[in-house]
Scaffold this active site. Structure first.
Site, mmCIF file in Angstrom:
data_model
loop_
_atom_site.group_PDB
_atom_site.id
_atom_site.type_symbol
_atom_site.label_atom_id
_atom_site.label_comp_id
_atom_site.label_asym_id
_atom_site.label_seq_id
_atom_site.Cartn_x
_atom_site.Cartn_y
_atom_site.Cartn_z
ATOM 1 N N ARG A 53 -31.869 34.337 28.352
ATOM 2 C CA ARG A 53 -30.640 33.590 28.188
ATOM 3 C C ARG A 53 -29.982 34.076 26.903
ATOM 4 N NH1 ARG A 53 -32.074 32.564 23.604
ATOM 5 N NH2 ARG A 53 -30.232 31.270 23.415
ATOM 6 N N GLY A 54 -28.756 33.593 26.691
ATOM 7 C CA GLY A 54 -27.975 34.143 25.579
ATOM 8 C C GLY A 54 -26.992 35.149 26.155
ATOM 9 N N ALA A 55 -25.729 35.051 25.801
ATOM 10 C CA ALA A 55 -24.698 35.850 26.463
ATOM 11 C C ALA A 55 -25.005 37.345 26.496
ATOM 12 C CB ALA A 55 -23.345 35.574 25.798
ATOM 13 N N ARG A 90 -24.798 32.440 36.453
ATOM 14 C CA ARG A 90 -24.338 31.504 35.412
ATOM 15 C C ARG A 90 -22.863 31.797 35.137
ATOM 16 N NH1 ARG A 90 -28.051 30.778 30.271
ATOM 17 N NH2 ARG A 90 -26.942 28.778 30.227
ATOM 18 N N GLN A 202 -33.107 24.940 22.536
ATOM 19 C CA GLN A 202 -33.188 26.362 22.160
ATOM 20 C C GLN A 202 -33.360 26.525 20.642
ATOM 21 O OE1 GLN A 202 -31.060 25.153 24.460
ATOM 22 N NE2 GLN A 202 -30.184 26.750 25.766
ATOM 23 N N ASP A 243 -20.543 32.248 23.712
ATOM 24 C CA ASP A 243 -20.772 32.769 25.062
ATOM 25 C C ASP A 243 -19.508 33.346 25.673
ATOM 26 O OD1 ASP A 243 -22.806 30.438 24.542
ATOM 27 O OD2 ASP A 243 -23.700 31.764 26.037
HETATM 28 C C1 LIG Z 1 -25.691 35.288 21.249
HETATM 29 S S1 LIG Z 1 -25.214 34.328 22.580
HETATM 30 C C2 LIG Z 1 -26.167 32.891 22.277
HETATM 31 C C3 LIG Z 1 -25.591 31.690 22.940
HETATM 32 O O1 LIG Z 1 -26.138 31.513 24.259
HETATM 33 C C4 LIG Z 1 -26.730 30.221 24.314
HETATM 34 O O2 LIG Z 1 -26.594 29.613 25.556
HETATM 35 P P1 LIG Z 1 -27.851 29.660 26.618
HETATM 36 O O3 LIG Z 1 -29.106 29.478 25.819
HETATM 37 O O4 LIG Z 1 -27.550 28.504 27.565
HETATM 38 O O5 LIG Z 1 -27.756 30.999 27.302
HETATM 39 C C5 LIG Z 1 -25.995 29.443 23.246
HETATM 40 O O6 LIG Z 1 -24.703 29.073 23.665
HETATM 41 C C6 LIG Z 1 -25.950 30.475 22.156
HETATM 42 O O7 LIG Z 1 -25.048 30.238 21.110
#
Ligand SMILES: CSC[C@H]1O[C@H](OP(=O)(O)O)[C@H](O)[C@@H]1O
Length: 362
Positions: A53-55, A90, A202, A243
């Protein structure tokens, strides 16, 4: 980054030369386990179920998902099916769409017999670019932390961050945490307030795990503590990830970011967003009105998973039976609440003009 002295990325080509290995982030911080992806369906599940996860990492995983797809079937229809399957995983992080469009552009013009090799090469190139972008963000952002240290006239620089925008959210280095790693390695006296970031935690599970392994001083806090800390002068600056950021500087990030930005604005605390350029959606101007906000399964709110005293991993329900749950995964912080955007090309204002000064070629 290194884990117990061994260098890691979050995603890499396995020794067999075709399957893809990832760190399974759903098991952190309790267990560190590597998962192997062998099909595009497994890659799609890994994104949807947040093993990755993470953009930026979502984009990288999608790119390798396309490589796994064309390894099995090379015709145009298979390419489109893989693209659409991965795109549907997503909706919010724009890196997913950009990575898939990049892979399709690279492959569609090639004869099917050349597509698999080209797909793996393009996915690898995208990963290497992500690492370079994030390290550059670290260099530019470290200057802000050094300036905060100077402005304090000594003592510890306190930085608040939300969710996980560390190396686990990217291929390496991270975005919001990259400046922190760079400044820490330069010897800046700093401390990080880590928002736990309900409902998937997270921050508590991933950011704290990263900072522990890197030896960075930090404190985990409940999501609602940040405003109080800012009122009492205990936060020198905020740095978050994103994101999707619009061409006008509106920032979509993990749910709760907007509330932190409001508290920062009310208390005169600088609020920065670490923004790799593949996370910019140049087609959008109004983040609040146009960015799709993912809604996830209510079970992420109604249940908690943790390790029992005797080491078992268990999930327990924490709400009354039958109560409805809403689980919005992101929110949008308007540009007016953002002090600056930390990009791989430098720091700029959260505005069309600010972004254009650094990205006139986009
Ligand atoms: C460097 S992008 C990280 C960004 O992604 C996370 O969302 P998720 O864990 O749901 O993919 C979160 O918004 C972070 O800031």
């Amino acid at each position: 980054m290194k884990i117990d002295g061994k260098p890691y990325r979050t995603i890499w080509l396995a020794n067999d030369g075709w399957s893809v290995e990832i760190i399974d982030q759903t098991l952190l911080p309790h267990d560190f386990a590597i998962a192997r992806l062998r099909t595009v369906e497994e890659a799609a599940h890994a994104i949807r179920a947040m093993l990755v996860r993470g953009a930026p990492l979502i984009g990288a995983a999608a790119a390798y998902g396309m490589a796994l797809a064309v390894r099995q079937e090379q015709d145009d229809q298979a390419l489109s099916r893989a693209h659409d399957l991965l795109l549907a995983t997503r909706p919010t992080a724009i890196n997913l769409r950009w990575a898939l469009e990049r892979m399709r552009r690279r492959l569609i013009e090639l004869p099917p017999s050349e597509r698999a090799a080209a797909a793996y090469a393009e996915a690898a190139a995208l990963c290497d670019e992500d690492v370079a972008i994030n390290e550059a963000i670290g260099e530019h952002g470290a200057g802000l932390i050094r300036r905060a240290a100077t402005n304090r006239g000594g003592g510890t620089v306190n930085i608040l961050t939300h969710c996980n925008a560390g190396w686990l959210a990217t291929v390496d280095w991270g975005t919001a945490l990259s400046p922190i790693y760079k400044a820490f390695e330069e010897g800046v006296d700093l401390h990080v307030w880590v928002d736990e970031t309900r409902p998937r935690n997270q921050g508590a599970s991933l950011t704290a795990w990263e900072l522990n392994h890197h030896g960075v001083p930090h404190t985990i806090i409940a999501d609602n503590v940040g405003g109080h800390l800012m009122q009492h002068g205990m936060v020198d600056l905020c740095i978050t990830g994103t994101d999707r950021t619009t061409a006008t500087g509106d920032v979509c990030n993990k749910i709760g970011t907007y509330l932190k930005a409001l508290a920062a604005h009310d208390n005169g605390v600088p609020f920065y967003v670490a923004l790799p350029s593949p996370t910019i959606d140049w087609t959008l101007e109004d983040g609040v009105g146009e960015i799709p906000i993912e809604q996830r399964d209510g079970a992420e709110v109604s249940a908690l998973t943790g390790r029992t005293a005797d080491g078992r991993i268990e999930t327990v329900t924490v709400i009354p039976k039958g109560s409805p749950v809403a689980n919005y995964a992101f929110d949008v912080t308007p540009a007016r609440l953002i002090t600056g955007l930390i990009t791989e090309r430098g720091v700029c204002a959260a505005s069309r003009e600010g972004l254009r000064t650094l990205f006139s070629d986009r």
